[in-house]
Structure formats: structure tokens, C-alpha cells
Design a protein around this motif. Structure first.
Motif, mmCIF file in Angstrom:
data_model
loop_
_atom_site.group_PDB
_atom_site.id
_atom_site.type_symbol
_atom_site.label_atom_id
_atom_site.label_comp_id
_atom_site.label_asym_id
_atom_site.label_seq_id
_atom_site.Cartn_x
_atom_site.Cartn_y
_atom_site.Cartn_z
ATOM 1 N N ARG A 143 0.840 -1.200 0.000
ATOM 2 C CA ARG A 143 0.000 0.000 0.000
ATOM 3 C C ARG A 143 0.872 1.245 0.000
ATOM 4 N N GLN A 144 1.957 1.212 0.770
ATOM 5 C CA GLN A 144 2.838 2.367 0.829
ATOM 6 C C GLN A 144 3.439 2.687 -0.539
ATOM 7 N N VAL A 145 3.789 1.657 -1.270
ATOM 8 C CA VAL A 145 4.407 1.854 -2.585
ATOM 9 C C VAL A 145 3.482 2.631 -3.514
ATOM 10 N N LYS A 146 2.194 2.432 -3.366
ATOM 11 C CA LYS A 146 1.231 3.116 -4.233
ATOM 12 C C LYS A 146 1.197 4.624 -3.984
ATOM 13 N N LEU A 147 1.764 5.068 -2.870
ATOM 14 C CA LEU A 147 1.815 6.501 -2.583
ATOM 15 C C LEU A 147 2.905 7.216 -3.375
ATOM 16 N N ILE A 148 3.864 6.451 -3.898
ATOM 17 C CA ILE A 148 5.087 7.050 -4.443
ATOM 18 C C ILE A 148 4.918 7.401 -5.919
ATOM 19 N N ASP A 149 5.326 8.629 -6.249
ATOM 20 C CA ASP A 149 5.293 9.095 -7.638
ATOM 21 C C ASP A 149 6.685 9.147 -8.263
ATOM 22 N N LEU A 150 7.704 9.426 -7.451
ATOM 23 C CA LEU A 150 9.065 9.582 -7.954
ATOM 24 C C LEU A 150 10.003 8.694 -7.155
ATOM 25 N N TRP A 151 10.973 8.092 -7.854
ATOM 26 C CA TRP A 151 11.924 7.205 -7.203
ATOM 27 C C TRP A 151 13.301 7.853 -7.183
ATOM 28 N N LEU A 152 13.947 7.832 -6.019
ATOM 29 C CA LEU A 152 15.212 8.515 -5.816
ATOM 30 C C LEU A 152 16.355 7.506 -5.737
#
Length: 246
Positions: A143-152
Motif C-alpha cells: 500500500r505504501q508503494v502506491k503513494l510514491i510518484d518519484l523514485w530517488l
């Protein structure tokens, strides 16, 4: 050596720019949310709805800026307690959410584990040294991963804020990261570093080689301002000089 030259050599170096980080603290959980103040703002670890409300009030009353001036939200790691304010804040400011790219790679491996009889071998091939961290990557991370728009990625600059560099800091969690500004000598360390009686401690991880490498990197940084997720910030000439493993 002349007296003037001798005096110059003893003069401490100074950051080339004023520090940019403001602290917003949840008085109940004592978790810090950080606001990086530039032309546009970056919010780091908006842990709860209370933190977001305090942040919004701080922007309006003290900085006289709208919450829509936030153009990036960064998560130093994805433990649930640090991300519950993300959706509320994103709805208010419409800013993208960024986190370590390690999360995306671990999640991809995790999705394949039911059809892969040699999961640990695959993880070691994708991310050497991190397969033993799967106990730190719980199911709710999906579920947390679905919050992410950009990967650093490690050592790259933040989008639209290139003065801030990403430092991968696996240990407390495999996806943990720090943010460092070499011009203001500020380090936002998330939960990578705990403060105990004023002493910075790196949280112990499973992979000892990674911890030693992280310590080497952190000790090499010029830092005068250290900002942890929990506890008070440390301001000093070299707050990381006595950093140790918890």
C-alpha cells in the motif's frame, strides 16, 4: 607564515548559504516533519494528520506562504507511522511523493516470490546484501508503494532542488535514505540516526558491511546541522565525529 595568514588558517569554514530547514514537531509522538525552505518547498516525512495541520499553520502564520508552494514530498523510509499524513498533504498541495528506488525493486521481487523457488538468490542478484531484509519489508508496504510518484537513487539530486543530495542509508530499513546539502551543511537523517543523550547513533542493521560503508560515508560529510526524525536537532561543528552503531 605571516600573522594574517595564520589567523586565516585558524578561521573555521562557514557554509556558503544560510540553513534552509525548519522543524515541525508532533507534540504527542515527538516525530519531526521537516520543511526545506527555498523558492518552492520540500516537506520531509509528513508523519501524521497533526503534523500536516501544524505545517499548514506554520506556512500561513509565519512564512505567509500558501501550502501549494510545496512542490515535493520526500519520505526517508516507509514505516506506516511516518506516512499517514502523506495522502492528506498531497491532496492539499498536489505535490509528488518521492522515496528510495530500493522500495520499487524490493516490491517487484516480493510480487514474484510465490512463483520463484529461489527467492533469496534472486534478491541477492538484484540487490546484493539485502535479501536478509525481507523481514523488514512487510506486506503493508504494498500500500505504501502506491503513494510514491518519484523514485530517488543514491547520490542524485532532488527533483527541482539539486542542492539536496540523496544518500542511501540502509540499516534501520533497507530503503532508508538521508538528504544532504553540501552548501548549508545540513543533513536530514530520518530514522537512520537516533539521538541518545545527545549522541548520534546509527541504527543497527543485518548487513554489517552496509553499516560500515554507511558510517564511512556519513563521517566524510561536512555537517553542522543534524535533523533526526525523533528527538531534538543537533547543531555543532562536527556532530557526526562521534557517531557510533546503536
Amino acid at each position: 607564515m605571516s600573522s594574517a595568514a595564520s589567523n586565516r588558517s585558524r578561521t573555521p569554514l562557514r557554509p556558503t548559504q544560510l540553513r534552509r530547514v525548519h522543524t515541525i514537531t508532533d507534540r504527542f509522538s515527538m516525530a519531526n516533519t521537516y520543511l526545506i525552505v527555498e523558492e518552492r518547498f520540500v516537506v520531509v516525512d509528513p508523519g501524521s494528520e497533526l503534523n500536516v495541520n501544524q505545517l499548514q499553520g506554520y506556512l500561513q502564520r509565519f512564512l505567509r506562504r500558501p501550502i501549494t508552494d510545496i512542490d515535493l514530498i520526500v519520505l526517508t523510509h516507509l514505516h506506516f507511522g511516518y506516512t499517514t499524513g502523506v495522502e492528506i498533504l498531497r491532496h492539499l498541495c498536489n505535490a509528488p511523493v518521492a522515496a528510495s528506488s530500493v522500495v520499487r525493486r524490493l516490491a517487484a521481487v516480493q510480487r514474484d516470490r510465490e512463483v520463484c523457488a529461489t527467492l533469496s538468490h534472486i534478491v541477492e542478484r538484484v540487490l546484493p546484501g539485502t535479501s536478509r531484509h525481507f523481514d523488514l519489508f512487510p506486506a503493508n508496504y504494498e500500500r505504501q508503494v502506491k503513494l510514491i510518484d518519484l523514485w530517488l537513487d543514491d547520490v542524485e539530486g532532488l527533483p527541482n532542488h539539486p542542492d539536496w543530495r540523496v544518500i542511501a542509508s540502509p540499516g534501520h530499513t533497507p530503503e532508508s535514505l538521508c538528504l544532504y546539502n553540501p552548501f548549508t551543511w545540513e543533513l536530514l537523517c530520518g530514522d537512520t540516526i537516533a539521538i541518545q543523550e545527545g549522541t548520534p547513533l546509527v541504527r543497527r542493521g543485518i548487513n554489517h558491511h552496509q553499516i560500515e560503508e554507511m558510517l564511512r560515508v556519513l563521517r566524510s560529510l561536512q555537517v553542522h546541522y543534524l535533523y533526526p526524525t525523533h528527538g531534538r536537532c543537533i547543531l555543532g561543528l562536527s556532530p557526526l565525529s562521534n557517531i557510533a552503531v546503536e
